[in-house]
Write an enzyme that holds these catalytic residues in place. Structure first.
Site, short mmCIF file in Angstrom:
data_model
loop_
_atom_site.label_atom_id
_atom_site.label_comp_id
_atom_site.label_asym_id
_atom_site.label_seq_id
_atom_site.Cartn_x
_atom_site.Cartn_y
_atom_site.Cartn_z
N ASP A 180 -3.78 16.42 -17.30
CA ASP A 180 -4.09 15.01 -17.59
C ASP A 180 -3.69 14.79 -19.04
O ASP A 180 -4.35 15.27 -19.96
CB ASP A 180 -5.58 14.75 -17.36
N ARG A 207 0.82 -1.23 0.00
CA ARG A 207 0.00 0.00 0.00
C ARG A 207 0.85 1.28 0.00
O ARG A 207 0.35 2.36 -0.30
CB ARG A 207 -0.97 0.00 1.19
N TYR A 244 -12.37 14.54 -18.59
CA TYR A 244 -12.94 13.20 -18.46
C TYR A 244 -14.15 13.24 -17.50
O TYR A 244 -14.12 13.94 -16.48
CB TYR A 244 -11.83 12.28 -17.92
N LYS A 248 -4.71 3.37 -20.31
CA LYS A 248 -4.87 3.67 -21.73
C LYS A 248 -3.54 3.42 -22.46
O LYS A 248 -3.10 2.31 -22.55
CB LYS A 248 -5.40 5.10 -21.90
C1 LIG Z 1 -9.81 6.83 -18.56
C2 LIG Z 1 -9.40 8.21 -18.19
C3 LIG Z 1 -9.30 8.60 -16.86
C4 LIG Z 1 -9.62 7.67 -15.71
O1 LIG Z 1 -8.72 6.61 -15.67
P1 LIG Z 1 -9.07 5.17 -14.99
O2 LIG Z 1 -7.78 4.45 -15.16
O3 LIG Z 1 -10.21 4.59 -15.72
O4 LIG Z 1 -9.39 5.45 -13.56
C5 LIG Z 1 -8.87 9.90 -16.60
N1 LIG Z 1 -8.60 10.76 -17.59
C6 LIG Z 1 -8.71 10.42 -18.89
C7 LIG Z 1 -8.40 11.43 -19.94
C8 LIG Z 1 -9.12 9.14 -19.24
O5 LIG Z 1 -9.25 8.81 -20.53
#
Ligand SMILES: *Cc1c(COP(=O)(O)O)cnc(C)c1O
Length: 385
Positions: A178, A52, A106, A203
């Site tokens: 992001d 953790r 998002y 992703k």
């Molecule tokens: C998918 C996504 C998230 C969230 O990510 P998770 O791994 O599903 O928690 C945040 N920002 C963007 C741009 C995303 O495409």
């Protein structure tokens, strides 16, 4: 603040950055250490390892490697992209503080800010990032951070960082980006004035549709603070997820380069297809942000969108006929996917409200994979007939 650039290229760092030296008899692939706890030295708190705390072997090496890919001092891996955003922002904001965020973010992040953060007493104002003068207008004495996403989902608009980064630096605010859609192959926000970079590692970084993860990247001192939040909110990643992610990151550069060329070819083909009314891709000279994209991105990315000439009624037939493209949410992996924002990220809005922000019914988002571009184009062609 970006660190001095590593002499090795990104594609090499993705494989060897922060790797331990190998000796005769060592496995070429570092093993998964599927242990939660570790033997501790007697009479000392040093060397206390616990899953953790994100300080176990699989995660530590990968964190250093991801920091190198963005040209940063440090990185922290977490259990999901949402965990990364939540812990990154809770490190910067206290009750009474004000967050300026892009409105084009998002869906999960949007709810985190406007529901959870507001509930904690943090003020949030959303700004359209394509009206850059709004940032300064909406700024308050209590503003602590600006949050941005680029390229923007699902319209693939590309944000010009210059006005925002000037504002954050003049005023001592943190600029948090992001950068999930770009991946470090196509864009490194720290080189454009950002202080913190977030990725949903689910992703492009992993790229195989089989791991959930997130990463926060920044200075060492900031990353240590985010780590305290992660430990207490319990958002650490699992060793197996880290091991899979390390494997995925090795091919990041080749995957994304292929996705860039595939998407460019598909976008150009779609531009000439009669059954398609509009194509959204930053690599097209007709894209509203093509100039910004050409000046700041190293690649236009694997995300694109199309609008069918037949509108909403044409999409069902088209989606049913596709053989290679899979109808699924999420993005950034090796398989080509197609999804309809009206049934995924933008279900909460009315059809009219969606149309106003550039997502009319019949709008399809495509995450281009690494299949052969001709096969992908042939699949689109037969499905549109
Ligand atoms: C998918 C996504 C998230 C969230 O990510 P998770 O791994 O599903 O928690 C945040 N920002 C963007 C741009 C995303 O495409």
């Amino acid at each position: 603040m970006s660190k001095k650039k590593d002499p090795l290229a990104l594609s090499t760092l993705a494989l060897h950055g922060a790797a331990d030296p190998r000796h005769a008899g060592d496995p070429v692939v570092p093993p998964i250490v599927q242990s939660v706890n570790y033997v501790q030295e007697i009479g000392s708190a040093d060397g206390l390892r616990y899953t953790r705390y994100a300080n176990t072997p699989n995660v530590e090496r990968l964190q250093k490697r991801l920091a190198m890919l963005e040209g940063a001092e440090g990185a922290l891996l977490l259990g999901s992209g949402m965990a990364a955003t939540a812990c990154a922002m809770l490190t910067l904001l206290r009750p009474g503080d004000h967050l300026l965020s892009s409105s084009l973010i998002y869906g999960g992040t949007h709810r985190l800010f406007t529901e959870e953060f507001v509930g904690l007493g943090i003020d949030v104002t959303l700004v359209n990032p394509f009206e850059p003068r709004e940032w300064r207008k909406k700024m308050r004495k209590t503003t602590r951070a600006i949050f941005l996403e680029s390229p923007v989902n699902p319209t693939t608009r590309v944000v010009d960082f210059r006005p925002v980064s000037a504002l954050t630096h003049e005023n001592g605010l943190a600029l948090v980006v992001d950068s999930t859609f770009a991946s470090p192959v196509n864009f490194r926000p720290l080189e454009h004035g950002a202080d913190v970079v977030i990725h949903s590692a689910t992703k492009y970084l992993n790229g195989h549709h089989d791991v959930l993860g997130g990463v926060v990247i920044g200075t060492d001192s900031y990353i240590q603070e985010v780590r305290q939040k992660m430990m207490l909110w319990g958002a650490a990643p699992d060793p197996f997820a880290c091991w899979l992610l390390e494997r995925g990151v090795k091919t990041l550069d080749v995957r994304v380069q292929r996705q860039n060329t595939n998407a460019q070819r598909i976008a150009e083909w779609c531009t000439g297809a009669k059954a398609i009314r509009k194509v959204h891709y930053p690599g097209l000279t007709t894209h509203p942000d093509h100039t910004v994209a050409a000046a700041t991105l190293d690649g236009y990315g694997g995300m694109m969108a199309i609008e069918l000439a037949g509108g909403a009624r044409a999409t069902e037939r088209f989606l049913k006929r596709l053989r290679i493209f899979t109808h699924a949410a999420s993005l950034g992996g090796v398989d080509s996917l197609v999804s309809e924002p009206r049934y995924t990220s933008h279900t909460h809005m009315t059809s009219e409200a969606r149309a106003r922000i550039g997502i009319p019914d019949g709008f399809l988002r495509i995450s281009v994979g690494i299949e052969d571009a001709d096969d992908l184009i042939a699949d689109l062609e037969q499905a549109l007939k």
